[in-house]
Design a protein around this motif. Structure first.
Motif, PDB file in Angstrom:
ATOM      1  N   ILE A 174      46.520  -5.156  10.330  1.00  0.00           N
ATOM      2  CA  ILE A 174      46.599  -3.736   9.965  1.00  0.00           C
ATOM      3  C   ILE A 174      46.074  -2.873  11.106  1.00  0.00           C
ATOM      4  N   ARG A 175      44.972  -3.290  11.716  1.00  0.00           N
ATOM      5  CA  ARG A 175      44.389  -2.524  12.831  1.00  0.00           C
ATOM      6  C   ARG A 175      45.366  -2.392  14.002  1.00  0.00           C
ATOM      7  N   LYS A 176      46.277  -3.346  14.148  1.00  0.00           N
ATOM      8  CA  LYS A 176      47.245  -3.277  15.245  1.00  0.00           C
ATOM      9  C   LYS A 176      48.232  -2.117  15.078  1.00  0.00           C
ATOM     10  N   VAL A 177      48.497  -1.743  13.816  1.00  0.00           N
ATOM     11  CA  VAL A 177      49.525  -0.729  13.574  1.00  0.00           C
ATOM     12  C   VAL A 177      48.969   0.577  13.027  1.00  0.00           C
ATOM     13  N   TYR A 178      47.785   0.540  12.457  1.00  0.00           N
ATOM     14  CA  TYR A 178      47.199   1.742  11.847  1.00  0.00           C
ATOM     15  C   TYR A 178      45.860   2.047  12.509  1.00  0.00           C
ATOM     16  N   LYS A 179      45.691   3.286  12.960  1.00  0.00           N
ATOM     17  CA  LYS A 179      44.511   3.651  13.761  1.00  0.00           C
ATOM     18  C   LYS A 179      43.467   4.453  12.990  1.00  0.00           C
ATOM     19  N   GLY A 180      43.699   4.721  11.718  1.00  0.00           N
ATOM     20  CA  GLY A 180      42.739   5.485  10.923  1.00  0.00           C
ATOM     21  C   GLY A 180      41.656   4.595  10.326  1.00  0.00           C
ATOM     22  N   LYS A 181      41.001   5.107   9.297  1.00  0.00           N
ATOM     23  CA  LYS A 181      39.884   4.395   8.674  1.00  0.00           C
ATOM     24  C   LYS A 181      40.369   3.514   7.529  1.00  0.00           C
ATOM     25  N   LEU A 182      39.669   2.379   7.371  1.00  0.00           N
ATOM     26  CA  LEU A 182      40.058   1.387   6.372  1.00  0.00           C
ATOM     27  C   LEU A 182      39.008   1.233   5.280  1.00  0.00           C
ATOM     28  N   THR A 183      39.505   0.943   4.081  1.00  0.00           N
ATOM     29  CA  THR A 183      38.641   0.544   2.978  1.00  0.00           C
ATOM     30  C   THR A 183      39.377  -0.486   2.136  1.00  0.00           C
ATOM     31  N   TYR A 184      38.679  -1.008   1.141  1.00  0.00           N
ATOM     32  CA  TYR A 184      39.260  -1.893   0.137  1.00  0.00           C
ATOM     33  C   TYR A 184      38.720  -1.422  -1.202  1.00  0.00           C
ATOM     34  N   ALA A 185      39.556  -1.374  -2.231  1.00  0.00           N
ATOM     35  CA  ALA A 185      39.140  -0.898  -3.549  1.00  0.00           C
ATOM     36  C   ALA A 185      38.684  -2.075  -4.399  1.00  0.00           C
ATOM     37  N   ALA A 186      37.384  -2.374  -4.334  1.00  0.00           N
ATOM     38  CA  ALA A 186      36.819  -3.471  -5.109  1.00  0.00           C
ATOM     39  C   ALA A 186      36.543  -3.019  -6.533  1.00  0.00           C
ATOM     40  N   ASN A 187      36.839  -3.872  -7.487  1.00  0.00           N
ATOM     41  CA  ASN A 187      36.475  -3.565  -8.864  1.00  0.00           C
ATOM     42  C   ASN A 187      34.950  -3.452  -8.977  1.00  0.00           C
ATOM     43  N   TRP A 188      34.485  -2.744 -10.002  1.00  0.00           N
ATOM     44  CA  TRP A 188      33.049  -2.459 -10.139  1.00  0.00           C
ATOM     45  C   TRP A 188      32.191  -3.725 -10.184  1.00  0.00           C
ATOM     46  N   ASP A 189      32.723  -4.830 -10.714  1.00  0.00           N
ATOM     47  CA  ASP A 189      31.958  -6.075 -10.797  1.00  0.00           C
ATOM     48  C   ASP A 189      32.299  -7.039  -9.653  1.00  0.00           C
ATOM     49  N   GLU A 190      33.012  -6.550  -8.657  1.00  0.00           N
ATOM     50  CA  GLU A 190      33.448  -7.371  -7.529  1.00  0.00           C
ATOM     51  C   GLU A 190      32.782  -6.980  -6.219  1.00  0.00           C
ATOM     52  N   PHE A 191      32.407  -5.719  -6.066  1.00  0.00           N
ATOM     53  CA  PHE A 191      32.063  -5.174  -4.744  1.00  0.00           C
ATOM     54  C   PHE A 191      30.913  -5.911  -4.068  1.00  0.00           C
ATOM     55  N   LYS A 192      30.018  -6.531  -4.839  1.00  0.00           N
ATOM     56  CA  LYS A 192      28.873  -7.226  -4.253  1.00  0.00           C
ATOM     57  C   LYS A 192      29.282  -8.513  -3.543  1.00  0.00           C
ATOM     58  N   ARG A 193      30.483  -9.015  -3.834  1.00  0.00           N
ATOM     59  CA  ARG A 193      30.910 -10.311  -3.289  1.00  0.00           C
ATOM     60  C   ARG A 193      32.024 -10.208  -2.253  1.00  0.00           C
ATOM     61  N   VAL A 194      32.426  -9.021  -1.907  1.00  0.00           N
ATOM     62  CA  VAL A 194      33.494  -8.861  -0.914  1.00  0.00           C
ATOM     63  C   VAL A 194      32.970  -9.302   0.458  1.00  0.00           C
ATOM     64  N   PRO A 195      33.642 -10.246   1.136  1.00  0.00           N
ATOM     65  CA  PRO A 195      33.093 -10.826   2.357  1.00  0.00           C
ATOM     66  C   PRO A 195      33.401 -10.071   3.642  1.00  0.00           C
ATOM     67  N   PHE A 196      34.183  -8.992   3.567  1.00  0.00           N
ATOM     68  CA  PHE A 196      34.641  -8.369   4.818  1.00  0.00           C
ATOM     69  C   PHE A 196      34.249  -6.898   4.953  1.00  0.00           C
ATOM     70  N   TRP A 197      33.228  -6.455   4.246  1.00  0.00           N
ATOM     71  CA  TRP A 197      32.830  -5.044   4.387  1.00  0.00           C
ATOM     72  C   TRP A 197      32.494  -4.674   5.818  1.00  0.00           C
ATOM     73  N   SER A 198      31.928  -5.587   6.567  1.00  0.00           N
ATOM     74  CA  SER A 198      31.548  -5.280   7.951  1.00  0.00           C
ATOM     75  C   SER A 198      32.747  -4.936   8.824  1.00  0.00           C
ATOM     76  N   GLU A 199      33.953  -5.339   8.410  1.00  0.00           N
ATOM     77  CA  GLU A 199      35.163  -5.091   9.193  1.00  0.00           C
ATOM     78  C   GLU A 199      35.846  -3.770   8.838  1.00  0.00           C
ATOM     79  N   LEU A 200      35.359  -3.102   7.792  1.00  0.00           N
ATOM     80  CA  LEU A 200      36.003  -1.877   7.312  1.00  0.00           C
ATOM     81  C   LEU A 200      35.130  -0.659   7.596  1.00  0.00           C
ATOM     82  N   ASP A 201      35.655   0.514   7.278  1.00  0.00           N
ATOM     83  CA  ASP A 201      34.943   1.768   7.546  1.00  0.00           C
ATOM     84  C   ASP A 201      34.217   2.309   6.325  1.00  0.00           C
ATOM     85  N   PHE A 202      34.703   1.969   5.127  1.00  0.00           N
ATOM     86  CA  PHE A 202      34.073   2.380   3.882  1.00  0.00           C
ATOM     87  C   PHE A 202      33.923   1.175   2.966  1.00  0.00           C
TER      88      PHE A 202
END
Length: 333
Positions: A174-202
């Motif tokens: 995605i970073r190769k084609v899109y130059k803006g800011k990235l996020t992922y919409a984690a469900n309320w009971d999921e966000f604590k376990r998402v392994p790639f927050w460090s790679e995103l902007d929000f």
């Protein structure tokens, strides 16, 4: 004298910069429709003082273990396709409204996307290739329209947990084609376990946290219920040092609206307009003044404003309800 003038100018610039950086995202989740949109559909969003819209193209899969995602076809509603996304975005951008592109997957019969999970390695590979095609279609579109934020996925916990290396690849592609800011919409009971927050902007959260079991909770009841969840959000925010964005938030205008805020069942009675107002006021009280909080997108807003919501409606939309008046007040602050 020149030094003093220079210092004064510097202070003015810094002050303006700080204010611009702390401007919250006051967004609505704008639902796709069958047709194109025009100023008639955008004016109510502007009246609500919204400065962002989430535009949501869709892909479809047959069931939770089906690997092929159908997307961007002539059988879909216009607003769910690439051309629809571009047309919606262009109209909003002409009015100064910023865009988050937030692709969704719909499982037939409305099954929860967080449970999408393949039963074989072969199926996982098919799903991964299909999802990459789907998400890059809209990443390219987001770059074309210069969208401010792109959401790489929405509530896909089992897919994320079971294929962590794949998601690192997705982000890179995605970073190769899109130059803006990235996020992922984690469900309320999921966000604590998402392994790639460090790679995103929000850190993106669909914020349907259970807050209170009361039939008609007050603002104070809602705020009390936020205490443990807010502490968890702050913990994750500090761990990754990223701003938190509520990629979705909202409450139905129904009794017990704080008990299971994600619940979208079709019960038609128990309209409670004040409960919806109180929930929105409480979430704003708890988060919108926090420096680490970027803002959020209320769920949800329909294009045909005059025909939706109203005082007999117990669904999520704030339109034509006291919640819309409150939202206008909160978003104008």
């Amino acid at each position: 004298m020149k030094t003093k003038n220079f210092l004064l100018l510097l202070l003015i610039i810094l002050n303006f910069s700080c204010k611009s950086q702390t401007k919250k995202i006051n967004g609505v989740s704008f639902v796709a429709s069958r047709d194109s949109i025009n100023s008639k559909h955008i004016t109510p969003v502007l009246k609500a003082q919204s400065n962002y819209v989430a535009l949501m193209p869709f892909g479809f899969i047959r069931n939770l273990s089906t690997p092929k995602i159908i997307h961007n076809t002539n059988r879909q509603w216009f607003g769910e396709t690439k051309n629809g996304l571009l047309q919606y975005a262009e109209r909003f951008q002409k009015e100064g409204v910023k865009i988050m592109v937030k692709p969704h997957i719909w499982v037939y019969r409305g099954e929860f996307t967080g449970n999408i999970k393949m039963t074989s390695e072969e199926s996982w590979q098919v799903l991964e290739n299909s999802y990459l095609s789907f998400i890059l279609t809209y990443a390219n579109a987001a770059e074309k329209l210069k969208a401010d934020i792109f959401c790489i996925g929405t509530e896909l916990e089992q897919f994320v947990i079971n294929r962590p290396d794949y998601w690192q690849k997705v982000i890179k592609e995605i970073r190769k084609v899109y130059k803006g800011k990235l996020t992922y919409a984690a469900n309320w009971d999921e966000f604590k376990r998402v392994p790639f927050w460090s790679e995103l902007d929000f850190i993106g959260v669909d914020a349907y946290f259970p807050l209170t079991d009361k039939k008609s909770p007050s603002v104070a009841d809602f705020e009390l219920g936020w205490t443990p969840h807010k502490n968890e959000i702050i913990k994750v925010q500090k761990q990754f040092n990223k701003p938190v964005l509520f990629t979705e938030f909202g409450y139905r205008s129904v009794d017990f609206s704080g008990k299971e805020p994600w619940n979208s069942n079709r019960v038609e009675d128990s309209v409670n307009l004040q409960a919806q107002v109180n929930g929105l006021q409480a979430i704003h009280n708890q988060f919108w003044k926090e420096n680490w909080f970027a803002g959020g997108f209320v769920w949800k807003w329909f294009h045909s404003h005059e025909r939706v919501g109203g005082e007999k409606n117990n669904r999520f939309t704030p339109q034509n309800k006291p919640a819309e008046e409150l939202l206008r007040t909160l978003y104008s602050q």
